[in-house]
Design a protein around this motif. Structure first.
Motif, short mmCIF file in Angstrom:
data_model
loop_
_atom_site.label_atom_id
_atom_site.label_comp_id
_atom_site.label_asym_id
_atom_site.label_seq_id
_atom_site.Cartn_x
_atom_site.Cartn_y
_atom_site.Cartn_z
N LEU A 74 -33.54 -70.78 40.03
CA LEU A 74 -32.65 -69.66 40.32
C LEU A 74 -33.32 -68.35 39.94
N THR A 75 -32.94 -67.32 40.64
CA THR A 75 -33.48 -66.01 40.29
C THR A 75 -32.85 -65.53 38.99
N GLU A 76 -33.43 -64.50 38.45
CA GLU A 76 -32.89 -63.94 37.22
C GLU A 76 -31.44 -63.51 37.44
N GLU A 77 -31.20 -62.87 38.55
CA GLU A 77 -29.84 -62.37 38.84
C GLU A 77 -28.85 -63.52 38.97
N GLN A 78 -29.26 -64.57 39.65
CA GLN A 78 -28.35 -65.71 39.80
C GLN A 78 -28.00 -66.31 38.45
N THR A 79 -29.01 -66.41 37.62
CA THR A 79 -28.77 -66.99 36.30
C THR A 79 -27.89 -66.07 35.47
N GLN A 80 -28.16 -64.79 35.56
CA GLN A 80 -27.34 -63.83 34.82
C GLN A 80 -25.88 -63.95 35.24
N ARG A 81 -25.68 -64.08 36.54
CA ARG A 81 -24.31 -64.16 37.02
C ARG A 81 -23.64 -65.41 36.47
N GLN A 82 -24.41 -66.49 36.50
CA GLN A 82 -23.87 -67.75 35.99
C GLN A 82 -23.49 -67.62 34.52
N LEU A 83 -24.36 -66.99 33.76
CA LEU A 83 -24.10 -66.84 32.33
C LEU A 83 -22.90 -65.94 32.07
N VAL A 84 -22.80 -64.90 32.85
CA VAL A 84 -21.66 -64.00 32.68
C VAL A 84 -20.37 -64.71 33.01
N ARG A 85 -20.39 -65.42 34.10
CA ARG A 85 -19.19 -66.15 34.49
C ARG A 85 -18.80 -67.14 33.41
N ASP A 86 -19.80 -67.79 32.91
CA ASP A 86 -19.58 -68.77 31.86
C ASP A 86 -18.95 -68.12 30.63
N LEU A 87 -19.53 -67.04 30.21
CA LEU A 87 -19.02 -66.35 29.03
C LEU A 87 -17.61 -65.84 29.29
N LEU A 88 -17.40 -65.37 30.49
CA LEU A 88 -16.09 -64.88 30.90
C LEU A 88 -15.05 -65.97 30.68
N LEU A 99 -14.73 -57.81 29.09
CA LEU A 99 -16.15 -58.01 28.88
C LEU A 99 -16.88 -56.68 29.00
N VAL A 100 -16.54 -55.94 30.01
CA VAL A 100 -17.19 -54.64 30.19
C VAL A 100 -16.93 -53.76 28.98
N MET A 101 -15.72 -53.84 28.50
CA MET A 101 -15.37 -53.03 27.34
C MET A 101 -16.28 -53.34 26.17
N GLN A 102 -16.48 -54.62 25.93
CA GLN A 102 -17.34 -55.00 24.81
C GLN A 102 -18.79 -54.65 25.08
N ALA A 103 -19.14 -54.70 26.35
CA ALA A 103 -20.52 -54.34 26.69
C ALA A 103 -20.75 -52.87 26.35
N LEU A 104 -19.72 -52.08 26.58
CA LEU A 104 -19.84 -50.66 26.28
C LEU A 104 -19.81 -50.43 24.78
N LEU B 83 -20.85 -61.96 21.07
CA LEU B 83 -21.33 -62.81 22.16
C LEU B 83 -21.98 -61.97 23.27
N VAL B 84 -21.38 -60.85 23.54
CA VAL B 84 -21.94 -59.98 24.57
C VAL B 84 -23.31 -59.47 24.13
N ARG B 85 -23.37 -59.05 22.90
CA ARG B 85 -24.64 -58.55 22.39
C ARG B 85 -25.69 -59.64 22.47
N ASP B 86 -25.28 -60.81 22.09
CA ASP B 86 -26.18 -61.94 22.11
C ASP B 86 -26.69 -62.22 23.53
N LEU B 87 -25.77 -62.25 24.45
CA LEU B 87 -26.16 -62.51 25.84
C LEU B 87 -27.04 -61.39 26.37
N LEU B 88 -26.71 -60.20 25.97
CA LEU B 88 -27.49 -59.04 26.37
C LEU B 88 -28.95 -59.23 25.96
N ASP B 89 -29.13 -59.67 24.75
CA ASP B 89 -30.48 -59.87 24.25
C ASP B 89 -31.18 -61.04 24.92
N ARG B 90 -30.44 -62.12 25.08
CA ARG B 90 -31.08 -63.34 25.57
C ARG B 90 -31.36 -63.33 27.05
N ALA B 91 -30.54 -62.64 27.82
CA ALA B 91 -30.68 -62.78 29.27
C ALA B 91 -30.70 -61.47 30.05
#
Lengths: 152, 152
Positions: A74-88, A99-104, B83-91
């Motif tokens: 999988l491409t990096e983007e595909q994997t990232q999407r998978q991981l985000v979905r998973d974490l979601l 999630l966006v809130m925490q990212a900020l 978790l977000v921070r972690d994912l941010l770093d890892r992926a």
DNA sequence: TATTGTCAACGAAGACTTTCGTAGGGCAGG
DNA sequence: CCTGCCCTACGAAAGTCTTCGTTGACAATA
């Protein structure tokens, strides 16, 4: 509606995938050498991991030469999407706004990041459809990778 | 150079934390009953998990009564941030905009979600004049990850 | 041809996860 | 006092993850 084609990569597997994304298709030797810059590790560890990852379907292996060549499935983007979905699903009850809130809140978001993000939000006025192509907006951060290739 | 106060919760641990966040401080019995709605599991499994989580510091245990009472050490938001921070770093190489992008591409973002997110972005806008140093974004692999602020 | 170096394949050790059975203590009702 | 129920604590089994030493095939070289 079933399981992801590929399992969620573990931490070590992700580290290897990062190498493959960065370098493109690589031999075990190349992956190992790159990994060495981060932490000391044995060649056979990289080899074993890549073998396992092949079994799992995370990477593909070209065995036409004696020295096999691996590349991420999988491409990096595909994997990232998978991981985000998973974490979601696992930690955000599916709420992407949280999630966006925490990212900020991460404080890692520089003002440039914020600008970039704002742009993204603006574009996504349309909800119904998929985001189309995953634009590689890497303008966000200059590409300053020191790809000082090992040898070869 | 302090490691996170608490380790990253595993999948099962996260499931239990979700229960604790939802119900508030609970007994093993209560946690187990709630867990049962999702999947069949033995009482002692929940007990064991909570014991382990106590050792790890993920939860706190009130032993004043014979029937112990557990509660999550970190709030849901704190854990999400971790978790977000972690994912941010890892992926994501630390790029929050990329993460946001994938969060949007997830297609889970309903129009309400998008509206909500837009609001968030707008608010965080005035954060622009980030005084102090804006931590250069290129620290892809932060060596120092302080999770210092785990207090409320 | 013998030597030296590279490579894939195992196998196994050790750590971590997850699950559960069993044991022993406390407590209420009989 | 005895019985049955609920609770905690163990410990073990099974599975996964990560690491690495060893082995045997190949190849280049002296």
């Amino acid at each position: 509606m079933s399981k992801p084609v590929v399992p969620r990569p573990t931490d070590t597997e992700l580290a290897i995938l990062r190498v493959l994304w960065e370098r493109g298709a690589s031999t075990v030797r190349q992956v190992h050498d790159t990994l060495l810059r981060e932490r000391p590790t044995a060649y056979t560890t990289a080899l074993k991991m890549l073998q396992i990852m092949t079994e799992k379907g995370l990477v593909r292996r070209d065995e036409s030469d004696r020295t096999h060549i691996y590349h991420a499935k999988l491409t990096e983007e595909q994997t990232q999407r998978q991981l985000v979905r998973d974490l979601l699903d696992r930690a955000f009850g599916g709420s992407s706004s949280k999630l966006v809130m925490q990212a900020l809140a991460t404080r890692r978001a520089s003002s440039e990041e914020l600008t970039e993000i704002r742009k993204l939000i603006a574009q996504s006025g349309n909800t119904g459809e998929t985001q189309g192509r995953t634009e590689n907006t890497e303008a966000t951060q200059g590409k300053r990778r020191e790809v000082g290739d090992d040898r070869d």
